[in-house]
Design an enzyme around this catalytic site. Sequence first.
Site, short mmCIF file in Angstrom:
data_model
loop_
_atom_site.label_atom_id
_atom_site.label_comp_id
_atom_site.label_asym_id
_atom_site.label_seq_id
_atom_site.Cartn_x
_atom_site.Cartn_y
_atom_site.Cartn_z
N LYS A 212 -41.56 -39.83 41.10
CA LYS A 212 -40.30 -39.55 40.12
C LYS A 212 -39.44 -38.44 40.68
CE LYS A 212 -37.12 -40.31 37.08
NZ LYS A 212 -36.41 -41.31 37.02
N CYS A 266 -31.39 -36.62 34.66
CA CYS A 266 -32.44 -36.73 35.47
C CYS A 266 -32.08 -36.18 36.78
CB CYS A 266 -32.55 -38.24 35.79
SG CYS A 266 -33.10 -39.10 34.27
#
Length: 406
Positions: A212, A266
């Site tokens: 990720k 993010c």
Amino acid sequence: MENKRKICIMGMGYIGLPTAALLANRGYQVHGVDIDQHAIDTINRGEIHIVEPELDTFVSAAVQSGSLVANTAPSEADIFMIAVPTPFHADKINEITNSPIPNIDYVVDATKQIASYIKPGNLILLESTSPVGTTDMMASVLIKEGVDIDSIFIAHSPERVLPGHIMRELIENDRVVGGVNDESTKKAAEFYRTFVEGEVLETTAKTAEMAKLTENSFRDVNIAFANELSMLCDDMDIDVRELISLANRHPRVDVLNPGCGVGGHCISVDPWFIVDSANGKAKMIEQARRTNDYKADWVVGKVKAQMVKFEKEKGRAPTIACMGLAFKPDIDDLRESPALYIAKSLNKDLNIVAVEPNINTHNELKIANLESAMEMDICVYLVAHRQFNRNNLRKYDLDFCGLETC
Ligand SMILES: NC(=O)c1ccc[n+]([C@@H]2O[C@H](COP(=O)([O-])OP(=O)(O)OC[C@H]3O[C@@H](n4cnc5c(N)ncnc54)[C@H](O)[C@@H]3O)[C@@H](O)[C@H]2O)c1
């Protein structure tokens, strides 16, 4: 209803609530937990407290059928899922890399909160984007809380949905799943295969965590390349968007679009998780972060230069409207938004207005509607919301987001 598998989801935000609503409509009995009483009350009325297309329909159906109930406390379940924030500490700096330090306190707190509800055979999932080692750390926290971790399964599956398309991408995206051991990986993968139509890819917890962070760092580095080009082109009086469209005609080149920086919690946050743990070795990832952050300051400088130009030519100071505050088009999410940072920076010395079609009020900025913004001397386009149009650009307006012609 008695035979339904029970799932307790910690965190009813942009990830937890859509996941809860989806699972509740897919045969699970969902207990949604948040520390925010307003969020809990709103969900229990069958309504939503965040903006996301289709989410309202899913939540209202789930609450009406009784398969989604929200509360401030966890409950016993077969599966526990943690989807709480993983920001960085506002007041701590890594002295080696002079970079922000990840804050995994919310994950630790949520883990402690579920500990007393865990029974043998339960599956514990971490969905929050996390520094490498966080899933193992969760296991250590559970041991300290008296949980026999040999009798349960613990895994990480990072979420990679795109805001604005969450309900579709929750199902369609491929999913990386990594457990603290092979059995945990298998149990977690089995669970995701009950609702994910994309491929469920099995690995270790650490690799899943790093996957990720890699995805978001890849995006950050590539956007930094485009942002760097945009600043170089400005010096050379070259239209960067024309340049990129020409360069992209090369069969193996795909330069991304520049913007006013990089935001959201993010892409503008997660690369720091790598930098923090790399002891100065993540040089490219770190530089990309700094380039993208610098781009917002550069935009502030360009607006100020445009004001000087206006004043010279018109004999008075201009009025300014900042067009867009969200971190990307057509959402209401202002977290880590460079557009918000730019508007606030300009508002320190000037009395600007901001147009953000996805919010009604802001505690620091005066929110105006589109029509009244058009009466301002300079519109600074920061976010390419669908309400903004390239055809409306006037002589002194500035476009930092690549407006489309509608
Ligand atoms: N939003 C996205 O598009 C996205 C995409 C991929 C991954 N992620 C990751 O998913 C995680 C969650 O992100 P989000 O966007 O849903 O955050 P969010 O801030 O929208 O929601 C998190 C929620 O958790 C609640 N919370 C905090 N501590 C809690 C606790 N102890 N118990 C219960 N609830 C608690 C907060 O009140 C909040 O409502 C983060 O790690 C994020 O990086 C987000």
